[in-house]
Scaffold this active site. Structure first.
Site, PDB file in Angstrom:
ATOM      1  N   LYS A 104      77.662  23.742  59.399  1.00 48.64           N
ATOM      2  CA  LYS A 104      77.448  22.701  58.387  1.00 48.64           C
ATOM      3  C   LYS A 104      78.726  22.557  57.583  1.00 48.64           C
ATOM      4  CE  LYS A 104      72.547  22.975  57.227  1.00 48.64           C
ATOM      5  NZ  LYS A 104      71.627  23.226  56.100  1.00 48.64           N
ATOM      6  N   GLU A 126      73.737  35.728  48.628  1.00 48.08           N
ATOM      7  CA  GLU A 126      73.346  35.265  49.986  1.00 48.08           C
ATOM      8  C   GLU A 126      72.863  36.439  50.844  1.00 48.08           C
ATOM      9  OE1 GLU A 126      73.084  32.132  50.471  1.00 48.08           O
ATOM     10  OE2 GLU A 126      74.692  31.082  49.378  1.00 48.08           O
ATOM     11  N   LYS A 150      72.445  35.212  60.112  1.00 48.10           N
ATOM     12  CA  LYS A 150      72.596  33.764  59.980  1.00 48.10           C
ATOM     13  C   LYS A 150      72.834  33.122  61.345  1.00 48.10           C
ATOM     14  CE  LYS A 150      74.407  29.783  57.814  1.00 48.10           C
ATOM     15  NZ  LYS A 150      75.183  29.139  56.798  1.00 48.10           N
ATOM     16  N   GLU A 184      68.207  22.163  62.103  1.00 42.43           N
ATOM     17  CA  GLU A 184      67.298  22.338  60.986  1.00 42.43           C
ATOM     18  C   GLU A 184      65.972  21.594  61.102  1.00 42.43           C
ATOM     19  OE1 GLU A 184      69.477  22.956  57.391  1.00 42.43           O
ATOM     20  OE2 GLU A 184      67.711  22.584  56.154  1.00 42.43           O
ATOM     21  N   ARG A 237      65.718  27.199  60.436  1.00 48.95           N
ATOM     22  CA  ARG A 237      66.972  27.161  59.663  1.00 48.95           C
ATOM     23  C   ARG A 237      66.711  26.805  58.200  1.00 48.95           C
ATOM     24  NH1 ARG A 237      72.987  24.737  61.211  1.00 48.95           N
ATOM     25  NH2 ARG A 237      73.973  25.676  59.390  1.00 48.95           N
ATOM     26  N   ASN A 283      67.449  28.077  53.134  1.00 50.64           N
ATOM     27  CA  ASN A 283      67.508  27.384  51.843  1.00 50.64           C
ATOM     28  C   ASN A 283      66.700  28.099  50.763  1.00 50.64           C
ATOM     29  OD1 ASN A 283      69.123  25.143  52.627  1.00 50.64           O
ATOM     30  ND2 ASN A 283      67.374  24.427  53.818  1.00 50.64           N
ATOM     31  N   HIS A 333      70.566  24.474  43.881  1.00 49.84           N
ATOM     32  CA  HIS A 333      71.521  23.366  43.948  1.00 49.84           C
ATOM     33  C   HIS A 333      71.376  22.425  42.761  1.00 49.84           C
ATOM     34  CE1 HIS A 333      72.528  23.587  48.520  1.00 49.84           C
ATOM     35  NE2 HIS A 333      73.349  24.303  47.782  1.00 49.84           N
TER      36      HIS A 333
HETATM   37  N1  LIG Z   1      78.433  25.396  55.091  1.00 49.61           N
HETATM   38  C1  LIG Z   1      77.491  26.236  54.744  1.00 49.61           C
HETATM   39  O1  LIG Z   1      76.584  26.524  55.516  1.00 49.61           O
HETATM   40  C2  LIG Z   1      77.562  26.860  53.390  1.00 49.61           C
HETATM   41  C3  LIG Z   1      76.768  27.965  53.090  1.00 49.61           C
HETATM   42  C4  LIG Z   1      76.886  28.560  51.850  1.00 49.61           C
HETATM   43  C5  LIG Z   1      77.773  28.051  50.928  1.00 49.61           C
HETATM   44  N2  LIG Z   1      78.517  26.971  51.240  1.00 49.61           N
HETATM   45  C6  LIG Z   1      79.473  26.418  50.270  1.00 49.61           C
HETATM   46  O2  LIG Z   1      80.420  27.420  49.968  1.00 49.61           O
HETATM   47  C7  LIG Z   1      80.921  27.212  48.644  1.00 49.61           C
HETATM   48  C8  LIG Z   1      80.914  28.516  47.924  1.00 49.61           C
HETATM   49  O3  LIG Z   1      81.723  29.437  48.630  1.00 49.61           O
HETATM   50  P1  LIG Z   1      82.680  30.476  47.888  1.00 49.61           P
HETATM   51  O4  LIG Z   1      81.923  31.190  46.871  1.00 49.61           O
HETATM   52  O5  LIG Z   1      83.374  31.238  48.935  1.00 49.61           O
HETATM   53  O6  LIG Z   1      83.631  29.460  47.108  1.00 49.61           O
HETATM   54  P2  LIG Z   1      85.185  29.224  46.895  1.00 49.61           P
HETATM   55  O7  LIG Z   1      85.800  28.756  48.136  1.00 49.61           O
HETATM   56  O8  LIG Z   1      85.275  28.340  45.708  1.00 49.61           O
HETATM   57  O9  LIG Z   1      85.791  30.666  46.531  1.00 49.61           O
HETATM   58  C9  LIG Z   1      85.481  31.260  45.315  1.00 49.61           C
HETATM   59  C10 LIG Z   1      86.754  31.570  44.499  1.00 49.61           C
HETATM   60  O10 LIG Z   1      87.416  32.677  45.074  1.00 49.61           O
HETATM   61  C11 LIG Z   1      88.785  32.379  45.327  1.00 49.61           C
HETATM   62  N3  LIG Z   1      89.145  33.177  46.489  1.00 49.61           N
HETATM   63  C12 LIG Z   1      88.754  32.998  47.777  1.00 49.61           C
HETATM   64  N4  LIG Z   1      89.134  34.021  48.532  1.00 49.61           N
HETATM   65  C13 LIG Z   1      89.822  34.871  47.735  1.00 49.61           C
HETATM   66  C14 LIG Z   1      90.456  36.114  47.952  1.00 49.61           C
HETATM   67  N5  LIG Z   1      90.419  36.720  49.123  1.00 49.61           N
HETATM   68  N6  LIG Z   1      91.082  36.691  46.890  1.00 49.61           N
HETATM   69  C15 LIG Z   1      91.088  36.102  45.673  1.00 49.61           C
HETATM   70  N7  LIG Z   1      90.469  34.944  45.401  1.00 49.61           N
HETATM   71  C16 LIG Z   1      89.832  34.338  46.425  1.00 49.61           C
HETATM   72  C17 LIG Z   1      88.804  30.874  45.497  1.00 49.61           C
HETATM   73  O11 LIG Z   1      90.080  30.352  45.213  1.00 49.61           O
HETATM   74  C18 LIG Z   1      87.772  30.452  44.471  1.00 49.61           C
HETATM   75  O12 LIG Z   1      88.352  30.410  43.189  1.00 49.61           O
HETATM   76  C19 LIG Z   1      80.055  26.137  48.036  1.00 49.61           C
HETATM   77  O13 LIG Z   1      80.751  24.918  48.057  1.00 49.61           O
HETATM   78  C20 LIG Z   1      78.856  26.068  48.963  1.00 49.61           C
HETATM   79  O14 LIG Z   1      78.253  24.798  48.994  1.00 49.61           O
HETATM   80  C21 LIG Z   1      78.431  26.372  52.445  1.00 49.61           C
HETATM   81 ZN   LIG Z   2      74.051  29.295  49.687  1.00 52.43          ZN
END
Ligand SMILES: NC(=O)c1ccc[n+]([C@@H]2O[C@H](COP(=O)([O-])OP(=O)(O)OC[C@H]3O[C@@H](n4cnc5c(N)ncnc54)[C@H](O)[C@@H]3O)[C@@H](O)[C@H]2O)c1
Ligand SMILES: [Zn+2]
Length: 339
Positions: A130, A172, A214, A224, A228, A232, A239
């Protein structure tokens, strides 16, 4: 380097979970590859990007929007990217979502891969195909389902991950335990954040176990239609809270899971909501928020899981067993207002 290939409906994905980013050049041809990352990851790991063409984005969910996609596309045109180019997202979920989305529409679709660098993206966002972006308060309202060619892990990235992002990832992981894995739920109850942060083997195993949970769910129901949807759990309310209250994804779904557990008690006779709440708190996650019920409900009812006047809501039957219940939107409004 150990590779396992997982088949999805119309593609297969190579997983290198015990890999290391130094092996990236064995997976994808350097001259035909463009990395997409964000400023935080780039600055903390600059040397790992040496010799790679790289597009560096501003970090943060607020940039997971079409404007950023357009800017990446302009840069790709400037770099003369063509159908042979592979895009590799090196970053958290924002970067993997954005990279997968752009790669799916640029020249009607080019190859892409992921090197997730947050706990959350390792166990969740990078898996399942996704790839979406936000519009206003509507999270992931625009996007595609398309699998990456590969996923490569490198635990070295976790060394620079801020504490808050560890908590986000555990949201998660706890979700997976709640809906699919009672034995992992018990392991988490006996473990702790400190143990996983310091125990390299423990965190490696936990990440792989979650990536697999997952993957299996997605393999069985990529588009989905059924199971799947269980992923959620906590996300419908989560959200709706996320952008309106400027909460991180993990924090928002933690509150979402708390409420979903209580609704499960009310509608499903679920007995262990106190254990769910306790576990979330144990991993540093919030379980309460004063929010404007009407405002949040107005966003919630636009959720993608709504079917006309019914909302598919993920509830728990017991720990390790999530179920999907269709709740009339009007009834849900009453429940949310009275919770
Ligand atoms: N596609 C899917 O199935 C799916 C599933 C769950 C979440 N998501 C999406 O994922 C996003 C959340 O993911 P996230 O929490 O990884 O967000 P993110 O990409 O914003 O990362 C979180 C923070 O950590 C920092 N960062 C990343 N890696 C780092 C590292 N190794 N060292 C230091 N800083 C680091 C980033 O710059 C950011 O400030 C949301 O947009 C959500 O909708 C998508
Ligand atoms: Zn999530």
């Amino acid at each position: 380097m150990k590779k396992r290939t997982y088949k999805f409906s119309n593609s297969s994905v190579d997983y290198y979970l015990a890999g290391g980013i130094s092996h990236l050049k064995e997976i994808t041809e350097q001259k035909n590859t463009i990395i997409v990352t964000d400023d935080n990851v780039y600055r903390a790991h600059e040397k790992r990007f040496k010799n790679w063409k790289t597009i560096v984005l501003k970090p943060g969910e607020e940039y997971k929007v079409q404007r950023t996609a357009d800017s990446i596309i302009e840069q790709l045109i400037g770099m003369e990217a063509d159908r042979k180019t592979t895009l590799v997202g090196v970053g958290g979920g924002v970067i993997t979502d954005m990279t997968g989305y752009v790669a799916s529409v640029y020249m009607r679709g080019i190859k892409f891969g992921f090197v997730p660098t947050t706990l959350l993206s390792m166990v969740d966002a990078s898996i399942g195909g996704k790839n979406g972006i936000d519009l206003g308060v509507y999270k992931n309202i625009v996007g595609v389902i398309r699998q990456p060619a590969f996923i490569l892990h490198d635990m070295i990235f976790l060394n620079t991950l801020p504490s808050h992002e560890w908590e986000n990832g555990f949201a998660e992981i706890i979700k997976h335990a709640c809906i699919k894995d009672a034995s992992m739920f018990r392991d988490l109850e006996t473990g702790s954040l400190a143990k996983y942060k310091s125990g390299k083997k423990a965190i490696c195993e936990l990440i792989q176990r979650n990536a697999l949970i997952k993957t299996k769910v997605v393999q069985q129901d990529e588009f989905e239609k059924g199971d799947r949807k269980l992923l959620n759990f906590g996300h419908t309310l989560g959200h709706a809270l996320e952008n309106q209250y400027d909460l991180s994804h993990g924090y928002a779904i933690s509150i979402g899971m708390t409420y979903a557990s209580r609704i499960s008690r009310q509608l499903n006779g679920f007995k262990d909501s106190a254990r769910v709440v306790y576990l979330l708190e144990k991993y540093g996650l919030p379980v309460h928020l004063e929010f404007d019920r009407q405002k949040v409900f107005d966003v919630l009812k636009m959720d993608k899981k709504r079917e006309k006047t019914e909302m598919n809501y993920v509830l728990l039957e017991k720990i390790g067993k999530g179920v999907i219940r269709s709740i009339p939107v009007a009834e849900l409004e009453t429940i949310i207002k009275e919770l």
